[in-house]
Design an enzyme around this catalytic site. Structure first.
Site, mmCIF file in Angstrom:
data_model
loop_
_atom_site.group_PDB
_atom_site.id
_atom_site.type_symbol
_atom_site.label_atom_id
_atom_site.label_comp_id
_atom_site.label_asym_id
_atom_site.label_seq_id
_atom_site.Cartn_x
_atom_site.Cartn_y
_atom_site.Cartn_z
ATOM 1 C CB SER A 824 22.203 -2.730 -12.895
ATOM 2 O OG SER A 824 22.121 -3.911 -13.622
ATOM 3 C CE LYS A 867 23.388 -6.983 -10.710
ATOM 4 N NZ LYS A 867 23.081 -5.564 -10.770
#
Ligand code: ATP
Length: 931
Positions: A824, A867
């Site tokens: 990611s 996140k």
């Protein structure tokens, strides 16, 4: 015609007083301890001094005499020598130690005995073994020092052999002696036996000994029995003094009867026809039954107390005699009746009951069979709790869930849906039941109704056909509860949600912990053939809650072991959880299908990865993600703080945790997705306040007590801050980009800096910061894309120039000790490389996440919620997310949506346009075709 034994003349013999409760009777052997007995030593010394040549085996005759007892009347044999000093001692000062005995303590009757030896190994344990020969009367004590010497006169033992009454007494004595013998033998083989045991050989000899005694030996039989049974000192004295044989026999009969009653009282005598433990010899069932019945009659028990159908008073199988406890088999039968077994279970239970009633309780199989039946009786086959499904149910359930949990709206909504469906089904079934009942009544109208009523009753026009009834039954809604699976990080309230559902429904709750279950038998039980076999976790759970419709929480189902040499526990779970199969769940131990379809199963797991796909397929997954700081603050304020205040014995106004302090606890002392550590820390704070409050109260300084917790208190209570929050950099530098990370443990999200530096070299790439393989590869992909687009990006002067030709780069991700992996950070790496090569910094408050492909496409990633929550906490203002993650952003908490500017990108060019709008704005992804 009476019979008298010959009468020897009076003689003088040494007298050995016996310590209480020792007494000696003719034809018996006793041991007299000789430690500290100077008199015995003196007797022996004297005998050997008189006849020094006496051989060791020559018979030494002495007389043994018991000591007086206050309870034995003079008539019974008190020493005839009376003096004034004796009177004062009658009540309590009777001597029990022969060493201190005086003349007055000598009993009036003694027994001439033969010394047969000395026994024992060590000095203090030696004893003189003597054998009683004949009963004598002590006429006088002629010497008391150094040992007693008495003038003894043989007694006249009179036996009236022609007296029928005496004969019947003698017969009773014989019968009781044999009865006692049988009982001692019998009781020693029973469970819970008293500590008496008799070897079969000894028992047989005793049998013969008793049987061979005839009327002339009545006195000696009485002496023998009085000696072997457990009787008191006084009783022995009375028997010794009973010169009249008839009187002696009566006395011993009394003792034997008491003894028999005692044994029967302490032991449950159980006789089965199949396996009767008959003593070798002349005992048979009938005799034993008769003896026991007689014993019962003697104890005043009525025939009506005996179970019916057993003429002898002894039922075949399991009736106990002698106590008022109900019969074990009957008790089990009643418990099984109360348990309302299913027809199948009932059949098995009846069969097992029959087997049990034929078994001897001493058999090992008896316990196994009994345990099995007890288990059957404990399983709730048909018992249920009524669901609280009335008009207010849904409102009540919503309130219950809201009261117990903050947030979790989606989950609460799903649970309420479940309740609504359950309610509708129940309503539909109820009206169907009514219809069926009306039809059934119509089919049998005359039952339970008298003629008059029938006249009034309106006759149905026609009877319903079987087909109609079957159709009606088909319409019945099946109660197949779905299996819910709550997945989420630890401490996010999965267990407590399940509990709230049970409370809302009014059902019983049971938690089955599946973590670390490696043996299939733990779930399904062991087969009954194994020693100590038991039912499995599911049946045990049912037994515990005692209803067939509880809420079962299958905790940590992801930690359940898969196939191993102990079977496959997860496969066993399949049958439990499949709504199509679980109405016939079979536990190996019980071995009868049990209906689990009414149980509401709720499973919990921390991750879905380790759950086998077939198992996962049977459950409806409900995802719980971690909480944001704001959510945690709310949970703490509404639930955790009030809970901890009361747990620590305080009142709500006695502790005050301001919001800034609470935020500090959340961010600096915990790093977790759930709230378990937070609860622990809040607990520590409350405890410390409780100490402070109690001290203030004890020292009367309550006025100075401050309920508020300050930031500086935290340092003292919880120690130094455990987690320093990663915050965005103040200054931007080329080659440094803020990435986003979601920690796999704890489900917490945060920011992560991607640092790239370049140096002179020849194209070498160095990677540090404990990067995993996938992360390393994503750096390579990013570098390849940048290299291949260097000309378009304006990083190279011509299309064929290699930007890495004369430089080396170093990629690092702090914190270096934490392992990192995953694709990611691809977008952040690409942007960082371009930033480095172009010398243009990226604003530090801009964070990004997304995987990149070689064509430059930005692909979706996971953990968006965590996140973004982490990014907001760290001070990020703008976030770039992959286009495909747009759907995840919809579920975000409002504070995140308000606090962050979220932009979506599908291609690197789009991202570049947002990072450096002045340069790349409007650049389209069409460039990818050039690759
Ligand atoms: N939304 C919430 N509102 C109120 N209290 C909560 C909430 N979420 C969790 N809690 C509290 O947090 C504590 C831990 O929750 P719980 O034991 O249910 O966690 P869990 O998800 O089952 O964890 P695990 O996966 O480790 O079993 C409980 O005391 C619970 O009351």
């Amino acid at each position: 015609m009476g019979k008298r034994s010959s009468k020897p003349s009076a003689r003088v013999l040494p007298l050995i007083p016996l310590p209480v409760p020792l007494a000696i009777l003719p034809a018996t052997t006793i041991k007299i301890p000789i430690a500290n007995r100077s008199d015995i030593a003196a007797i022996l010394a004297k005998i050997y001094s008189i006849s020094p040549t006496a051989k060791p085996d020559a018979a030494i005759t002495i007389a043994c005499v018991p000591l007086n007892s206050p309870d034995v009347s003079p008539l019974d044999g008190k020493l005839l020598i009376e003096d004034g000093s004796n009177k004062g001692r009658r009540e309590n000062l009777y001597e029990t130690d022969p060493v201190n005995a005086t003349k007055k303590d000598i009993f009036g009757y003694a027994c001439v005995a033969k010394v047969s030896g000395v026994q024992g190994r060590r000095q203090g344990e030696l004893s003189l073994v003597v054998e009683g020969l004949e009963r004598v009367r002590v006429v006088d004590v002629v010497q008391d020092r150094p040992y007693f010497e008495g003038e003894l006169e043989a007694v006249d033992e009179f036996v009236d052999v022609d007296n029928p009454e005496f004969e019947s007494h003698f017969n009773l004595l014989k019968q009781l002696s044999r009865e006692l013998l049988a009982l001692v033998r019998l009781s020693s083989i029973l469970p819970r036996a008293p500590a008496v045991s008799l070897s079969p050989i000894v028992a047989r000899r005793l049998e013969l000994f008793i049987a061979r005694k005839d009327l002339t030996e009545a006195g000696s039989l009485a002496d023998f029995m009085a000696n072997v049974v457990d009787c008191t000192h006084e009783e022995k004295l009375r028997v010794l003094a009973a010169v009249d044989v008839k009187e002696r026999v009566d006395k011993v009969i009394e003792i034997l009867q008491r003894q028999i009653t005692n044994i029967q009282g302490s032991t449950r005598i159980t006789v089965t026809t199949s396996a009767l433990p008959v003593p070798t010899g002349s005992f048979d069932i009938d005799q034993l039954r008769r003896l026991q019945q007689e014993a019962l009659q003697r104890r005043g028990m009525r025939g009506s107390n005996m179970p019916a159908g057993f003429p002898g008073g002894l039922p075949a199988g399991g009736a106990n005699v002698g106590d008022d406890e109900p019969n074990e088999v009957d008790e089990l039968k009643k418990r099984l009746q109360d348990a309302q077994l299913s027809p199948e279970a009932d059949k098995v239970a009846q069969r097992e009951l029959q087997r049990l009633s034929k078994m001897n309780p001493a058999q090992a199989e008896y316990q196994v069979c009994r345990n099995y039946l007890e288990n059957l009786a404990e399983i709730p086959w048909t018992k249920t709790t009524a669901d609280q499904l009335d008009a207010k149910t849904l409102i009540k359930a919503k309130k219950q869930l809201d009261d117990d949990h903050y947030g979790l709206e989606k989950i609460k909504k799903r649970l309420l849906e479940y309740l609504a469906v359950l309610k509708l089904k129940e309503h539909a079934n109820k009206s169907l039941d009514e219809q069926i009942r009306t039809l059934a009544d119509a089919a049998h109208p005359q039952e339970e109704k008298d003629e008059k009523e029938q006249d009034i009753e309106e006759k149905p026009t026609r009877e319903p056909t079987e087909e109609e009834m079957r159709l009606m039954e088909k319409k019945r809604m099946v109660d197949k509860s779905p299996i819910l699976l709550l997945v989420g990080p630890p401490g996010t309230g999965k267990t407590s949600l399940a509990k709230s559902i049970a409370t809302a429904l009014g059902r019983k709750f049971h938690r089955i912990s599946l973590g670390g279950v490696r043996d299939e038998a733990e779930i399904r039980g062991h087969r009954r053939t194994y020693v100590a076999a038991m039912p499995g976790l599911v049946v045990n759970g049912l037994k515990k809650v005692a209803v067939s419709n509880p809420v079962f929480l299958l905790d940590e189902i992801d930690k359940l072991s898969t196939s191993n040499y102990n079977g496959d526990p997860s496969a066993a779970m399949l049958e439990v959880l499949d709504p199509e199969q679980n109405h016939t769940f079979t536990d190996h131990y019980v071995n009868i299908p049990i209906d689990l379809s009414k149980v509401l199963f709720i499973a919990t797991a921390n991750s879905l990865d380790t759950i086998p796909p077939p198992l996962l397929d049977r459950m409806e997954t409900i995802q719980l993600s971690g909480y944001t700081t704001l959510e945690k603050r709310n949970i703490a304020e509404r639930h955790l703080i009030p809970k901890q205040i009361t747990t620590n014995g305080l009142h709500s106004e006695e502790v005050l945790i301001p919001t800034d302090v609470l935020d500090k606890i959340i961010t600096a002392y915990t790093r977790e997705a759930g709230v378990r550590n937070l609860e622990r820390e809040v607990g520590s704070v409350c405890r410390s306040k409780a100490v402070e409050y109690a001290t203030a109260k004890d020292t009367d300084t309550l006025a100075a007590y401050n309920p508020a917790v300050t930031l500086s208190d935290l340092d003292a209570i919880l120690g130094i801050e455990r987690f320093a929050e990663e915050l965005t950099e103040q200054h931007a530098r080329p080659g440094v980009v803020t990435g986003l990370v979601a920690y796999s443990s704890g489900g917490q999200g945060s920011i992560l800096f991607i640092e790239i530096a370049d140096m002179p070299g020849s194209g070498r790439v160095q990677l540090t910061g404990k990067l995993g393989d996938v992360l390393k590869e994503s750096v390579e992909v990013a570098l390849s894309w940048v290299k291949s687009h260097a000309f378009e990006l304006g990083l190279a002067a011509s299309a064929d120039e290699d930007v890495m030709k004369s430089r080396a780069i170093h990629v690092h991700c702090p914190s270096g000790a934490i392992p990192k992996d995953g694709p990611s950070a691809g977008l952040a790496h690409t942007v960082a490389l371009i930033s480095l090569f172009s010398g243009k910094p990226v604003p530090p408050t801009l964070a990004m996440t997304g995987e990149v492909s070689l064509r430059g496409r930005v692909l979706p990633v996971g953990g968006i919620k965590e996140k973004l929550i982490g990014a907001l906490r760290a001070g990020v203002e703008r976030v770039l997310l992959p286009e495909a993650n747009r759907k995840d952003a919809r579920d975000l908490p409002a504070e995140v949506l308000d606090g962050l500017k979220i932009e979506f990108v599908g291609h690197i060019w789009e991202a570049l346009g947002l990072v450096w709008p002045e340069r790349w704005e409007g650049r389209e992804a069409g460039w990818e075709s050039r690759l």
